[in-house]
Design a protein around this motif. Structure first.
Motif, short mmCIF file in Angstrom:
data_model
loop_
_atom_site.label_atom_id
_atom_site.label_comp_id
_atom_site.label_asym_id
_atom_site.label_seq_id
_atom_site.Cartn_x
_atom_site.Cartn_y
_atom_site.Cartn_z
N SER A 1 0.53 -1.09 -0.41
CA SER A 1 -0.47 0.29 0.25
C SER A 1 0.82 1.51 -0.10
CB SER A 1 -1.43 -0.37 1.76
OG SER A 1 0.09 0.13 2.39
N LEU A 2 0.07 2.41 0.28
CA LEU A 2 0.97 4.27 0.04
C LEU A 2 1.10 4.30 1.35
CD1 LEU A 2 1.25 6.51 -1.05
CD2 LEU A 2 -0.49 7.38 -0.34
N ALA A 3 0.79 3.54 2.69
CA ALA A 3 1.42 3.67 3.56
C ALA A 3 2.50 2.80 3.76
CB ALA A 3 0.14 2.86 4.75
N ASP A 4 2.67 1.57 3.31
CA ASP A 4 4.12 0.98 3.08
C ASP A 4 5.51 1.62 2.29
OD1 ASP A 4 2.72 -1.12 4.34
OD2 ASP A 4 1.73 -2.10 2.74
N LEU A 5 4.64 2.38 1.30
CA LEU A 5 6.06 2.87 0.93
C LEU A 5 5.87 4.51 1.70
CD1 LEU A 5 7.03 3.32 -1.61
CD2 LEU A 5 6.01 4.78 -2.34
N LEU A 6 5.26 4.48 2.37
CA LEU A 6 5.57 6.04 3.21
C LEU A 6 6.24 5.54 4.11
CD1 LEU A 6 2.01 7.11 3.58
CD2 LEU A 6 4.44 8.49 2.26
N VAL A 7 6.50 4.08 4.62
CA VAL A 7 7.38 3.73 5.85
C VAL A 7 8.26 3.63 5.15
CG1 VAL A 7 7.15 1.61 7.31
CG2 VAL A 7 5.14 2.52 7.30
N LEU A 8 8.74 2.76 4.00
CA LEU A 8 10.20 2.70 2.80
C LEU A 8 10.88 3.19 3.06
CD1 LEU A 8 9.14 -0.14 0.64
CD2 LEU A 8 10.43 -0.54 2.86
N ILE A 9 10.32 4.95 3.09
CA ILE A 9 11.06 5.78 2.74
C ILE A 9 11.62 6.54 3.49
CG2 ILE A 9 10.66 8.83 2.02
CD1 ILE A 9 8.69 7.37 0.16
N ARG A 10 11.09 6.28 4.85
CA ARG A 10 11.75 6.60 6.11
C ARG A 10 12.46 5.98 6.83
NH1 ARG A 10 6.71 8.51 5.67
NH2 ARG A 10 6.34 11.13 6.79
N VAL A 11 12.49 4.35 6.19
CA VAL A 11 13.55 3.50 7.24
C VAL A 11 14.86 3.71 5.55
CG1 VAL A 11 14.26 0.92 6.09
CG2 VAL A 11 11.36 1.42 7.56
N VAL A 12 14.43 3.44 4.68
CA VAL A 12 16.01 3.46 3.68
C VAL A 12 16.79 5.32 3.81
CG1 VAL A 12 15.39 2.23 2.24
CG2 VAL A 12 14.77 4.56 2.02
N ALA A 13 15.94 5.66 4.33
CA ALA A 13 16.31 7.58 4.75
C ALA A 13 17.39 6.94 6.20
CB ALA A 13 15.08 8.45 4.75
N LEU A 14 17.27 6.33 6.26
CA LEU A 14 17.89 5.95 8.03
C LEU A 14 19.22 5.51 7.53
CD1 LEU A 14 15.56 6.13 10.67
CD2 LEU A 14 16.54 7.82 9.95
N GLY A 15 19.08 4.60 6.56
CA GLY A 15 20.21 3.43 6.15
C GLY A 15 20.26 2.04 6.11
N LYS A 16 18.84 2.29 6.52
CA LYS A 16 18.27 0.43 6.48
C LYS A 16 17.88 0.30 5.33
CE LYS A 16 17.12 1.67 11.50
NZ LYS A 16 15.91 1.31 12.25
N THR A 17 17.30 -1.79 5.00
CA THR A 17 16.74 -1.97 3.96
C THR A 17 16.16 -3.20 4.62
OG1 THR A 17 18.15 -3.92 4.73
CG2 THR A 17 19.79 -1.96 2.89
N TRP A 18 15.56 -3.00 3.27
CA TRP A 18 14.03 -4.37 3.48
C TRP A 18 14.00 -5.18 1.84
CZ3 TRP A 18 11.47 -6.96 6.65
CH2 TRP A 18 9.56 -7.28 6.24
N CYS A 19 13.85 -6.21 2.14
CA CYS A 19 13.90 -7.06 1.34
C CYS A 19 12.72 -7.79 1.49
CB CYS A 19 15.38 -7.96 1.33
SG CYS A 19 15.15 -9.00 -0.16
N PRO A 20 11.29 -8.29 1.43
CA PRO A 20 10.68 -9.41 1.69
C PRO A 20 10.52 -10.32 1.10
CG PRO A 20 10.23 -7.05 -0.09
CD PRO A 20 11.04 -7.13 0.10
N PRO A 21 9.98 -11.13 2.01
CA PRO A 21 10.70 -12.54 1.75
C PRO A 21 10.00 -13.48 0.18
CG PRO A 21 8.97 -12.30 3.85
CD PRO A 21 9.16 -11.43 3.12
N GLN A 22 9.42 -13.01 -0.77
CA GLN A 22 9.13 -13.02 -1.78
C GLN A 22 10.44 -13.25 -3.05
OE1 GLN A 22 7.35 -11.29 -0.33
NE2 GLN A 22 5.68 -10.42 -1.66
N ILE A 23 11.17 -11.29 -2.44
CA ILE A 23 12.52 -11.27 -3.34
C ILE A 23 13.36 -12.62 -2.21
CG2 ILE A 23 13.39 -9.29 -3.57
CD1 ILE A 23 11.07 -8.99 -4.58
#
Length: 224
Positions: free
Chosen positions: A115-137
């Motif tokens: 969702s859009l809410a998920d994307l907003l969270v991701l933007i803040r997460v990566v801006a802090l230098g963190k990463t996110w890789c979903p299980p399917q990826i």
């Protein structure tokens, strides 16, 4: 992932790279309506290069569902490799797209079901230098690594066959049709036909069955 504080203000600048005007403009509007005040858009290589020269971005978003996604990704990874990248609308079963993202150093993946809410969270997460890789990826990348490892161990690596051709050969050996191979490898049917034609030529055979038999014999001779 958890939505967290998805509506909090974001002080950084975000660049959206998408050659589809409707999606690009809609996403920019949605981000600004949810606390991200500085949003820039790019739609081709000239506008992308101009944006990168004109401002510093904390996060760059790429629409990987379009035909230009990989090209844009490569351009940014060469010109400005330090900026966190998010692959948006990532097809979870497209090995080539996901491999290109991994090679470019994508920090996070936003899936088609997210969702859009998920994307907003991701933007803040990566801006802090963190990463996110979903299980399917992660699963797709592991399959890719496994396929490459199998190819390197296989005696067919010296036969002049490409990694993709060896994958097609394995499926021919299993009796897969062109349509089934295309689905399994997430490529077009006409691409499968081209691979099969090249395989017949390289192996010096006339039919798919003969190609599969030649591949089986080659592996058996080497104990593979």
């Amino acid at each position: 992932m958890s939505n967290g504080d998805s509506h909090a203000g974001f002080p950084g600048a975000v660049l959206i790279v998408d050659d589809c005007a409707l999606y690009r403009e809609a996403l920019a509007s949605a981000l600004m309506s949810n606390g991200i005040g500085r949003v820039t858009t790019a739609w081709d290589l000239p506008s992308l290069m101009l944006a990168l020269e004109s401002a510093a971005f904390q996060v760059i978003l790429f629409n990987m569902a379009t035909g230009m996604g990989q090209r844009f990704l490569r351009a940014v990874s060469h010109v400005n490799p330090g900026v966190p990248l998010i692959a948006v609308a990532t097809p979870e079963d497209d090995v080539e797209v996901i491999s290109a993202c991994a090679k470019a150093g994508v920090a996070a993946y936003h899936m088609r079901i997210d969702s859009l809410a998920d994307l907003l969270v991701l933007i803040r997460v990566v801006a802090l230098g963190k990463t996110w890789c979903p299980p399917q990826i992660s699963a797709t990348l592991l399959r890719r690594v496994s396929a490459v490892a199998d190819t390197r161990r296989s005696p067919t690596r010296d036969s002049g066959l490409t990694t993709r051709e060896i994958q097609v050969l394995r499926m021919l050996e299993l009796g897969r049709s062109n349509q089934q191979i295309a689905l399994d490898l997430s490529i077009a049917v006409h691409t499968v036909k081209n691979h099969v034609h090249n395989l017949l030529t390289k192996l010096g055979v006339n039919t798919r069955a003969e190609a599969a038999a030649a591949f089986h014999k080659l592996r058996a001779d080497h104990g593979d």
